[in-house]
Scaffold this active site. Structure first.
Site, PDB file in Angstrom:
ATOM      1  N   ALA A  75       1.140   2.587   2.232  1.00 58.99           N
ATOM      2  CA  ALA A  75      -0.306   2.839   2.203  1.00 58.99           C
ATOM      3  C   ALA A  75      -1.082   1.670   2.782  1.00 58.99           C
ATOM      4  CB  ALA A  75      -0.757   3.130   0.778  1.00 58.99           C
ATOM      5  N   THR A  76      -0.513   0.475   2.699  1.00 62.19           N
ATOM      6  CA  THR A  76      -1.148  -0.681   3.331  1.00 62.19           C
ATOM      7  C   THR A  76      -1.304  -0.423   4.826  1.00 62.19           C
ATOM      8  OG1 THR A  76      -0.294  -2.202   1.662  1.00 62.19           O
ATOM      9  CG2 THR A  76      -0.877  -3.170   3.802  1.00 62.19           C
ATOM     10  N   GLN A 119      -3.709   6.155  -5.943  1.00 59.02           N
ATOM     11  CA  GLN A 119      -3.617   6.290  -7.402  1.00 59.02           C
ATOM     12  C   GLN A 119      -4.035   7.680  -7.884  1.00 59.02           C
ATOM     13  OE1 GLN A 119      -2.275   4.184  -9.558  1.00 59.02           O
ATOM     14  NE2 GLN A 119      -1.953   2.494  -8.144  1.00 59.02           N
ATOM     15  N   SER A 156       0.991   6.826  -0.870  1.00 58.76           N
ATOM     16  CA  SER A 156       2.189   5.990  -0.939  1.00 58.76           C
ATOM     17  C   SER A 156       3.206   6.617  -1.891  1.00 58.76           C
ATOM     18  CB  SER A 156       1.814   4.592  -1.424  1.00 58.76           C
ATOM     19  OG  SER A 156       2.971   3.793  -1.484  1.00 58.76           O
ATOM     20  N   ALA A 157       4.450   6.782  -1.410  1.00 54.73           N
ATOM     21  CA  ALA A 157       5.468   7.484  -2.211  1.00 54.73           C
ATOM     22  C   ALA A 157       5.851   6.738  -3.483  1.00 54.73           C
ATOM     23  CB  ALA A 157       6.724   7.726  -1.355  1.00 54.73           C
ATOM     24  N   HIS A 158       5.862   5.384  -3.419  1.00 55.40           N
ATOM     25  CA  HIS A 158       6.418   4.660  -4.566  1.00 55.40           C
ATOM     26  C   HIS A 158       5.478   4.633  -5.764  1.00 55.40           C
ATOM     27  CE1 HIS A 158       4.480   0.545  -4.447  1.00 55.40           C
ATOM     28  NE2 HIS A 158       4.239   0.874  -3.195  1.00 55.40           N
ATOM     29  N   THR A 188      10.972   5.318  15.146  1.00 61.48           N
ATOM     30  CA  THR A 188      11.886   6.397  14.763  1.00 61.48           C
ATOM     31  C   THR A 188      11.607   6.838  13.335  1.00 61.48           C
ATOM     32  OG1 THR A 188      13.535   5.466  16.231  1.00 61.48           O
ATOM     33  CG2 THR A 188      14.330   7.021  14.570  1.00 61.48           C
ATOM     34  N   CYS A 207      -4.036 -12.837  -8.017  1.00 64.55           N
ATOM     35  CA  CYS A 207      -3.704 -14.265  -8.094  1.00 64.55           C
ATOM     36  C   CYS A 207      -3.939 -14.908  -6.746  1.00 64.55           C
ATOM     37  CB  CYS A 207      -2.243 -14.481  -8.425  1.00 64.55           C
ATOM     38  SG  CYS A 207      -1.733 -13.878  -9.991  1.00 64.55           S
TER      39      CYS A 207
HETATM   40  C1  LIG Z   1      -0.185   0.305  -4.392  1.00 69.17           C
HETATM   41  C2  LIG Z   1      -1.486   0.589  -3.751  1.00 69.17           C
HETATM   42  C3  LIG Z   1      -1.660   0.460  -2.372  1.00 69.17           C
HETATM   43  C4  LIG Z   1      -0.576  -0.085  -1.447  1.00 69.17           C
HETATM   44  O1  LIG Z   1       0.481   0.793  -1.302  1.00 69.17           O
HETATM   45  P1  LIG Z   1       1.803   0.295  -0.505  1.00 69.17           P
HETATM   46  O2  LIG Z   1       2.485   1.551  -0.118  1.00 69.17           O
HETATM   47  O3  LIG Z   1       2.570  -0.527  -1.480  1.00 69.17           O
HETATM   48  O4  LIG Z   1       1.340  -0.483   0.662  1.00 69.17           O
HETATM   49  C5  LIG Z   1      -2.886   0.784  -1.818  1.00 69.17           C
HETATM   50  N1  LIG Z   1      -3.884   1.223  -2.590  1.00 69.17           N
HETATM   51  C6  LIG Z   1      -3.769   1.373  -3.926  1.00 69.17           C
HETATM   52  C7  LIG Z   1      -4.910   1.887  -4.713  1.00 69.17           C
HETATM   53  C8  LIG Z   1      -2.564   1.053  -4.544  1.00 69.17           C
HETATM   54  O5  LIG Z   1      -2.452   1.193  -5.872  1.00 69.17           O
END
Ligand SMILES: *Cc1c(COP(=O)(O)O)cnc(C)c1O
Length: 404
Positions: free
Chosen positions: A71-72, A181, A201-203, A239, A326
Site C-alpha cells: 500500500a505504500t 484499514q 494491502s493484503a497483510h 513480472t 518514533c
Molecule cells: C499498514 C498501512 C499502510 C502501509 O501498507 P504496506 O502494504 O505495509 O505498505 C498504509 N496505510 C495504512 C492506513 C496502513 O495501516
C-alpha cells in the site's frame, strides 16, 4: 500464553491463504506474460484472484485494480503521478489531506512540498474524525487531489468517505482514499461510494506482506511509476507476483465473505476488553465505538507512559503498539491524541490494542488481567518514570519494540 494484539500493524497469514499460494511457487511457476503453457497455466488463478478483489470492494468491469508491492507503493503512485500529470504538466498546485494519514502519505506530501506543491493537512475533531465540511472548505480551483483515509490505523475511527467522495465529485477534484484499514473490517462498496483511487494491502487482512493493490475508477488516467514491460496493461510493470496475488485474492475472499459475522465476534471481544480496561481510573478510549473499526482500541491511561506500558506488556508476552511514530529524536506525543485535544502528558500514554479473527476469549481474559497489573505497577513508579528523560540508546530500543 502469548497474545498478539497488533493486528493493525500486520496480521498472521491465514493457513488457508498459504495453502492457496503454495502451488504457484514450484509447480505453476511460469511467467504469466509468456505465451507457452507454463506461462498461461497461472491465468485462471490470476483471473480468479482479480475477480475476488473486484467483488469484495464492489468494483465494476470498467474499473481497474492494479497489483503493487504494498500500500505504500499504491499511495506513492497516486500522489506522485497526480503531481506529474496535473501539477507539473497541468495547471493545479494544491493537495488536500489530513494530519493523521499513514506515514506513506505524509512523507510523500512532505516530498511534494519540497517540490513546490501546496499541501493542506486537515485536523480531526474531538472524536478523531475529519469532517466532510472541513474538506469542502479547503478545496480550491487549484486543488488536484483530495486524499483522506477510510479508517485510521491508530484509532480505528471511520471517516465520512461517502460524503467526502460526493463533495469531490461535485467539485470535479480527484479523490483518493487509503482503504488499508477499512477493507476486510467494514463494508467497502465502491458502487455506492465515489472514490477515484483506493489503496489496499493484503497483510492487513491475513494475506502475505509485500503485495498491495490500487483501485482506479473507470480506468482513470494515472501515469505509471514503474516503467518496463506491458504488465498490468502497462500501468505497473514488473513480472506479476503470482503466488502473492493468489494469496491476496484468497485473503480478501476469506475476510469479506462472512464479514458481518466475523466482525460481530471480534467486536464482542473488543468491547469486553475495552469495558474491563475502562474500569481503571483516569483512562479513556479515543472515539465512540459505533464509528470505529470493530477490532481497535486506542486507550490512554493517565500517569502511565505508553512506551513503558508496551515494555511491561511485552514482558507478559503481549504484543501491542503505542500507535505513535518514533520518527523523531524525542519520544513523540501521539499526534492523533494531541489532535483530539489531549494534553501533552496524556498524549504520551496511548496504547493501541488491535484484535483479529484469531484472537480468543482466553487471550482477552489474560490481557485484561496482565494489563490491569501492569497499570498498577507502572502507576506506582510513575512520578519518577514521567520525569526520566530516556537516553538515545533507550529510544532506539523502544522504537524497535514498537515496530515489531
Ligand atoms: C499498514 C498501512 C499502510 C502501509 O501498507 P504496506 O502494504 O505495509 O505498505 C498504509 N496505510 C495504512 C492506513 C496502513 O495501516
Amino acid at each position: 500464553m502469548q497474545v498478539y494484539l497488533d493486528n493493525n500493524a500486520t496480521t498472521m497469514v491465514d493457513p488457508k491463504v498459504v495453502e492457496a499460494m503454495l502451488p504457484y511457487f514450484s509447480e505453476i511457476y511460469g511467467n504469466p506474460n509468456s505465451l507457452h503453457k507454463f506461462g498461461t497455466a497461472s491465468h485462471p488463478a490470476l483471473r480468479n484472484a482479480i475477480n475476488k478483489m473486484y467483488s469484495a470492494i464492489g468494483a465494476s468491469d470498467a474499473d481497474d485494480i492494479v497489483f503493487t508491492s504494498c500500500a505504500t507503493e499504491s499511495n506513492n503512485w497516486v500522489f506522485q503521478s497526480v503531481w506529474i500529470d496535473h501539477i507539473v504538466n497541468g495547471d493545479k498546485n494544491h493537495i488536500v489531506t489530513t494530519e493523521v494519514e499513514h506515514p506513506s502519505v505524509l512523507a510523500t506530501c512532505k516530498f511534494l512540498e519540497e517540490q513546490g506543491v501546496k499541501v493542506t493537512y486537515l485536523p480531526v475533531n474531538s472524536e478523531g474524525v475529519v469532517e466532510a465540511h472541513t474538506v469542502k472548505s479547503f478545496i480550491t480551483e487549484k486543488t488536484a487531489l483530495v486524499s483522506v483515509m477510510w479508517a485510521s490505523n491508530e484509532t480505528g475511527m471511520i471517516f465520512p468517505i461517502k460524503e467526502i467522495g460526493a463533495i469531490c465529485k461535485e467539485k470535479g477534484v480527484l479523490f483518493h482514499t487509503d482503504g488499508v484499514q477499512a477493507v476486510g473490517k467494514i463494508p467497502v462498496n465502491l458502487s455506492e461510494v465515489h472514490v477515484d483511487f483506493m489503496s489496499m494491502s493484503a497483510h492487513k487482512f491475513h494475506g502475505p506482506k509485500g503485495i498491495g493493490a490500487l483501485y482506479i475508477r473507470n480506468s482513470q488516467s494515472l501515469s505509471p511509476l514503474m516503467h518496463g514491460g506491458a504488465h498490468m496493461g502497462g500501468r505497473r510493470s514488473g513480472t506479476l507476483n503470482v503466488p502473492y496475488i493468489v494469496g491476496m485474492g484468497k485473503a480478501i475472499e476469506l475476510a469479506t465473505a462472512n464479514m458481518s459475522e466475523i466482525m460481530a465476534k471480534i467486536r464482542a471481544k473488543r468491547d469486553r476488553l475495552e469495558d474491563a480496561l475502562l474500569e481503571l481510573s483516569d483512562t479513556f478510549v479515543v472515539g465512540n465505538r459505533e464509528n470505529r473499526t470493530p477490532n481497535t482500541i486506542l486507550i490512554s491511561i493517565r500517569g502511565v507512559e505508553g512506551e513503558g506500558m508496551l515494555w511491561d506488556l511485552n514482558n507478559g508476552q503481549i504484543g501491542a503498539s503505542t500507535g505513535s511514530a518514533c520518527a523523531s529524536e524525542d519520544l513523540e506525543a501521539n499526534t492523533v491524541m494531541l489532535a483530539i485535544g489531549a494534553d501533552n502528558e496524556l498524549a504520551h500514554t496511548g496504547i493501541r490494542l488491535s484484535l483479529s479473527r484469531f484472537t480468543t476469549d482466553a487471550e482477552v481474559d489474560y490481557t485484561i488481567s496482565h494489563f490491569k497489573n501492569a497499570v498498577a505497577r507502572l502507576r506506582n513508579i510513575s512520578s519518577s518514570f514521567a520525569l526520566q528523560k530516556p537516553t538515545a540508546g533507550g529510544e532506539v530500543q523502544e522504537c524497535e519494540l514498537h515496530h515489531h
